[in-house]
Design a protein around this motif. Sequence first.
Motif, PDB file in Angstrom:
ATOM      1  N   SER B 112       0.837  -1.201   0.000  1.00 42.85           N
ATOM      2  CA  SER B 112       0.000   0.000   0.000  1.00 42.85           C
ATOM      3  C   SER B 112       0.877   1.259   0.000  1.00 42.85           C
ATOM      4  O   SER B 112       2.058   1.212   0.359  1.00 42.85           O
ATOM      5  N   PHE B 113       0.247   2.361  -0.391  1.00 46.09           N
ATOM      6  CA  PHE B 113       0.987   3.615  -0.523  1.00 46.09           C
ATOM      7  C   PHE B 113       0.244   4.700   0.248  1.00 46.09           C
ATOM      8  O   PHE B 113      -0.964   4.882   0.063  1.00 46.09           O
ATOM      9  N   HIS B 114       0.987   5.391   1.078  1.00 45.20           N
ATOM     10  CA  HIS B 114       0.368   6.421   1.922  1.00 45.20           C
ATOM     11  C   HIS B 114       1.184   7.715   1.803  1.00 45.20           C
ATOM     12  O   HIS B 114       2.355   7.752   2.164  1.00 45.20           O
ATOM     13  N   LEU B 115       0.529   8.734   1.282  1.00 47.05           N
ATOM     14  CA  LEU B 115       1.201  10.020   1.119  1.00 47.05           C
ATOM     15  C   LEU B 115       0.640  10.941   2.199  1.00 47.05           C
ATOM     16  O   LEU B 115      -0.537  11.298   2.165  1.00 47.05           O
ATOM     17  N   HIS B 116       1.492  11.323   3.145  1.00 49.60           N
ATOM     18  CA  HIS B 116       1.004  12.117   4.273  1.00 49.60           C
ATOM     19  C   HIS B 116       0.816  13.583   3.900  1.00 49.60           C
ATOM     20  O   HIS B 116       1.165  13.997   2.794  1.00 49.60           O
ATOM     21  N   GLU B 117       0.298  14.313   4.865  1.00 52.77           N
ATOM     22  CA  GLU B 117      -0.095  15.706   4.647  1.00 52.77           C
ATOM     23  C   GLU B 117       1.017  16.528   3.995  1.00 52.77           C
ATOM     24  O   GLU B 117       2.169  16.498   4.429  1.00 52.77           O
ATOM     25  N   LYS B 118       0.668  17.195   2.928  1.00 56.97           N
ATOM     26  CA  LYS B 118       1.549  18.113   2.190  1.00 56.97           C
ATOM     27  C   LYS B 118       2.807  17.447   1.630  1.00 56.97           C
ATOM     28  O   LYS B 118       3.762  18.131   1.241  1.00 56.97           O
ATOM     29  N   ALA B 119       2.827  16.129   1.575  1.00 60.57           N
ATOM     30  CA  ALA B 119       3.952  15.443   0.911  1.00 60.57           C
ATOM     31  C   ALA B 119       3.754  15.535  -0.596  1.00 60.57           C
ATOM     32  O   ALA B 119       2.634  15.703  -1.088  1.00 60.57           O
ATOM     33  N   VAL B 120       4.873  15.414  -1.342  1.00 56.86           N
ATOM     34  CA  VAL B 120       4.801  15.574  -2.800  1.00 56.86           C
ATOM     35  C   VAL B 120       5.525  14.422  -3.493  1.00 56.86           C
ATOM     36  O   VAL B 120       6.672  14.114  -3.158  1.00 56.86           O
ATOM     37  N   ALA B 121       4.858  13.790  -4.467  1.00 55.54           N
ATOM     38  CA  ALA B 121       5.511  12.794  -5.320  1.00 55.54           C
ATOM     39  C   ALA B 121       5.569  13.399  -6.719  1.00 55.54           C
ATOM     40  O   ALA B 121       4.553  13.533  -7.390  1.00 55.54           O
ATOM     41  N   LEU B 122       6.772  13.764  -7.151  1.00 54.45           N
ATOM     42  CA  LEU B 122       6.893  14.534  -8.394  1.00 54.45           C
ATOM     43  C   LEU B 122       6.812  13.673  -9.649  1.00 54.45           C
ATOM     44  O   LEU B 122       6.730  14.195 -10.755  1.00 54.45           O
ATOM     45  N   LYS B 123       6.861  12.360  -9.476  1.00 52.35           N
ATOM     46  CA  LYS B 123       6.773  11.470 -10.644  1.00 52.35           C
ATOM     47  C   LYS B 123       5.625  10.490 -10.460  1.00 52.35           C
ATOM     48  O   LYS B 123       4.995  10.431  -9.406  1.00 52.35           O
ATOM     49  N   GLU B 124       5.426   9.640 -11.472  1.00 56.14           N
ATOM     50  CA  GLU B 124       4.331   8.678 -11.444  1.00 56.14           C
ATOM     51  C   GLU B 124       4.527   7.644 -10.330  1.00 56.14           C
ATOM     52  O   GLU B 124       5.657   7.316  -9.983  1.00 56.14           O
ATOM     53  N   VAL B 125       3.410   7.151  -9.825  1.00 56.43           N
ATOM     54  CA  VAL B 125       3.455   6.127  -8.779  1.00 56.43           C
ATOM     55  C   VAL B 125       2.563   4.958  -9.209  1.00 56.43           C
ATOM     56  O   VAL B 125       1.416   5.167  -9.605  1.00 56.43           O
ATOM     57  N   TYR B 126       3.122   3.757  -9.138  1.00 54.98           N
ATOM     58  CA  TYR B 126       2.334   2.555  -9.438  1.00 54.98           C
ATOM     59  C   TYR B 126       2.154   1.787  -8.132  1.00 54.98           C
ATOM     60  O   TYR B 126       3.131   1.440  -7.463  1.00 54.98           O
ATOM     61  N   VAL B 127       0.913   1.515  -7.772  1.00 56.36           N
ATOM     62  CA  VAL B 127       0.658   0.904  -6.463  1.00 56.36           C
ATOM     63  C   VAL B 127      -0.147  -0.386  -6.654  1.00 56.36           C
ATOM     64  O   VAL B 127      -1.193  -0.382  -7.307  1.00 56.36           O
ATOM     65  N   LYS B 128       0.351  -1.463  -6.051  1.00 55.56           N
ATOM     66  CA  LYS B 128      -0.380  -2.735  -6.155  1.00 55.56           C
ATOM     67  C   LYS B 128      -1.435  -2.875  -5.056  1.00 55.56           C
ATOM     68  O   LYS B 128      -2.397  -3.612  -5.203  1.00 55.56           O
ATOM     69  N   GLY B 129      -1.224  -2.180  -3.944  1.00 52.14           N
ATOM     70  CA  GLY B 129      -2.189  -2.260  -2.840  1.00 52.14           C
ATOM     71  C   GLY B 129      -3.112  -1.049  -2.817  1.00 52.14           C
ATOM     72  O   GLY B 129      -3.427  -0.475  -3.858  1.00 52.14           O
ATOM     73  N   GLU B 130      -3.521  -0.669  -1.624  1.00 51.52           N
ATOM     74  CA  GLU B 130      -4.406   0.499  -1.474  1.00 51.52           C
ATOM     75  C   GLU B 130      -3.571   1.789  -1.521  1.00 51.52           C
ATOM     76  O   GLU B 130      -2.396   1.787  -1.153  1.00 51.52           O
ATOM     77  N   THR B 131      -4.222   2.875  -1.941  1.00 49.84           N
ATOM     78  CA  THR B 131      -3.529   4.171  -1.964  1.00 49.84           C
ATOM     79  C   THR B 131      -4.307   5.176  -1.139  1.00 49.84           C
ATOM     80  O   THR B 131      -5.533   5.262  -1.259  1.00 49.84           O
ATOM     81  N   ARG B 132      -3.580   5.939  -0.344  1.00 51.91           N
ATOM     82  CA  ARG B 132      -4.237   6.971   0.448  1.00 51.91           C
ATOM     83  C   ARG B 132      -3.401   8.253   0.369  1.00 51.91           C
ATOM     84  O   ARG B 132      -2.211   8.249   0.672  1.00 51.91           O
ATOM     85  N   LEU B 133      -4.047   9.316  -0.069  1.00 54.59           N
ATOM     86  CA  LEU B 133      -3.375  10.623  -0.136  1.00 54.59           C
ATOM     87  C   LEU B 133      -3.994  11.520   0.922  1.00 54.59           C
ATOM     88  O   LEU B 133      -5.206  11.755   0.905  1.00 54.59           O
ATOM     89  N   GLU B 134      -3.147  12.008   1.823  1.00 56.43           N
ATOM     90  CA  GLU B 134      -3.671  12.834   2.907  1.00 56.43           C
ATOM     91  C   GLU B 134      -3.804  14.286   2.464  1.00 56.43           C
ATOM     92  O   GLU B 134      -3.361  14.675   1.387  1.00 56.43           O
ATOM     93  N   ARG B 135      -4.352  15.061   3.358  1.00 54.63           N
ATOM     94  CA  ARG B 135      -4.716  16.457   3.120  1.00 54.63           C
ATOM     95  C   ARG B 135      -3.577  17.256   2.449  1.00 54.63           C
ATOM     96  O   ARG B 135      -2.440  17.216   2.873  1.00 54.63           O
ATOM     97  N   LYS B 136      -3.923  17.910   1.358  1.00 57.69           N
ATOM     98  CA  LYS B 136      -3.031  18.826   0.637  1.00 57.69           C
ATOM     99  C   LYS B 136      -1.740  18.163   0.147  1.00 57.69           C
ATOM    100  O   LYS B 136      -0.734  18.850  -0.090  1.00 57.69           O
TER     101      LYS B 136
END
Lengths: 420, 378
Positions: B112-136
């Motif tokens: 699974s992939f979890h992007l916490h608050e105000k984190a930035v992924a500048l390129k593509e992300v491929y996720v086999k599990g669940e994905t959660r993007l937090e606030r902002k």
Amino acid sequence: MELAILILRTYTVLEILILLVYTVRHFTFTFNRIFGEQRLYYQDIVDSELDYVTILVPMHNEEKVARDVLTQLTQIDYPKDKFEVIPINDHSKDGTREILDEFAAQYPYIKPLHRDTGGRGKPHGLNDAMALATGNIMIVFDADYIPPKGIIRDIAICFKDPQVGAVMGRVIPKNTGTNMLTRLLDMERSGGYQIDQQARHNMVLIPQYGGTVGGFRKDVALSMGGFNPNLLTEDTELTFLLFLKGWKVVYANKAECYEESPEDWGVRARQITRWSRGHTQVMLKSLKPLLKSKHLAFKEKVDGLLLLLIYLIPLIMIIGIPVSLALFFLGEMNIFDFIFIFVLVAAYNSFGNFAPFYQIGTASYIDGVTDRIKLLPLFFFCFLFNVLYISKGAASAFLDIILKRNPEWQKTARFRKQNG
Amino acid sequence: MNSAQLPFISFPIILTILVFFIMIMIPFFIAIKELLRPEDDIPLYIDMFYSKDPMYFGNSFKSIIQNTVERLDSPPPSSIIRLSKKERVEILDSTSLPANSKTKHMLYVKGSFHLHEKAVALKEVYVKGETRLERKSRVRSVYCEKNIHLSYGCEVFRWVCSEKNITANTGNRLGRNVSCNGTLELHSRCRFQSAFALPVVTGESSPNMDFEYPPELYAKREVKWFIHNKFLSINCADTDDWDTGEGRSKLEKQWDFNKRCISLYPGSIVDYNFVARKDLLIRKNCTVYGSYKSYKSIFIEKAAIIFGDIFAEGDIKIDDDCIVMGNVFSQSRVFIGNNVHISKPGTIKSIIGKKFVELGKNTVIYGYVLSEGEGIVK
């Protein structure tokens, strides 16, 4: 004598005015493509309820190209239970029949129609094929075309619009680099589709159904008596019949398909003569109904009128040469003393002569291929060539009426090298 | 008489003619050079394999991943793959990027992939599990084999795609495309350019969609267009009857022609296609068994049911509680009200507004929504 001079002067002034009107038309279309708002075509519609379509491929001695077009049609992304292909073998004497039967044995949705009796020519073939067709949407490709995977859906989807009677896609030459003629034809095609057709689509005017890389409603075509075998441009006739009956033709700039353009000036001369002769036949038939039609808006009537008359312009220009010479040697060219006429002539000579060139150059620019614009000066020769053969075709159409003769359909020769 | 006495062959004249000739020929020299040594003689490009796919971005990315990363027997923690250019991809197990962090590489996440608050992924992300993007939080693009959840105010620069469901909370910017095979839940103030799901919902609503277009009505379409007046054309099997007194009185009971627009009286039921050259108003509780088009705008009042497709050169406004079983296509803007249902389970249709699309609350769309401008949820 005075009457003769008056006629010659009137002709000259009218010729100048007509050419100016076409100049304005060329520039209007070109500016529309650069600065105007572009209307969407329907290719973005995603719809799981697609209509059943019948793909018609007229063929006469097409063994050089038949295999290519059928192979491409086996690879399209349209649901296999929603289409059929009817290749129309029209009195072929070469190996076309064997190729079609070979494909039919392999693919159940390819259902060849072998025509060995009855009249020859595309209109006859299309009429016979429509009688066999299961679908109501007919999509037509000439045998030398190479349809891409997604083109059937892109063409068929526009019939969701209840008023669309026909659709025209874009033709792109495949053999561009072969010689000077193919290079010029490639640019001419760009101008015709990328500017002319798309601008008419944008401005809700009269885009033209071109008889290939396009489709139409079978029931509507049949209700109008099918295709007239005595006309050389059944596509132009269908365009005008549809508009006169309240239907519309739309242009699909993204429904692109490769074709093989003529590589020989003699073949090109015959092709353009046929187009001109057929178009003039349609003009003579449709002019009055067009002006009287209740289904058309004023701007559609104006565009339709200019479209119908377009193949007469070279003839008007050719007749204008002896008229001008006569006026010159009679010392009567002082019609240009009128400031208004002088301004018109000056405007035409400054911009008008180059209007089609701007159109072609702009099309290449929009297509993102700018180096080929260097070839534009060579269109001077193309222009002379076209004037000659278009005039010949238009004059033949008038003679057809006077002599009560029916022109014969002539197929455009193919140049493709056979596989293997 | 010698040559010096002939003004037309004097040197200045010869020079003038020569210069004139050269000037005339210059464009031809350039053209002939291009002809003899071509720099631009290849045919215009056509993508022969192009096929319309509303999930194109995600599917195309997945195919690249399958042909690169997933072909490696034991992928190293970092590999190079080719998208439009060579890209470094980091291969990770379940990952959680901390708040305010930034990653510059493409990610392939096995869990699974979890992007916490105000984190930035500048390129593509491929996720086999669940994905959660937090606030902002912000991400370029995400493909996920399971569900995606986007919290308040997230931003996707390019696209987001899931094989299952996507939930986008209030105020998300979803880039050029948001699509999934399951349910796409869009909360208020979400913005996007195109969306595809089965269905797209802007709330929770499960209406009774258990009715069908009577098949005999398909057969009633005719090949003729009848002009009632300069503003209304009609297409159906009874075209000839419209000219009779009976036909005309039937039309007058259904239609109101006034200066500003033509309108269908409330509660009318019509079984033909029609085209209007003025603004067109379909009043409340009307039922239309057919497709229609206006060269101006179309307004559909509350609780109307439309079984066909709707086309307009101007705006299309569909009021609350309407049901449309066909496509909605405008060369301008589309406004969809609350509790509107477009299409039905098992069928895919489209809403296309060239300049703008607005979706109301509790709207359910089985299919595709597209705007060249912007799509927004009210």
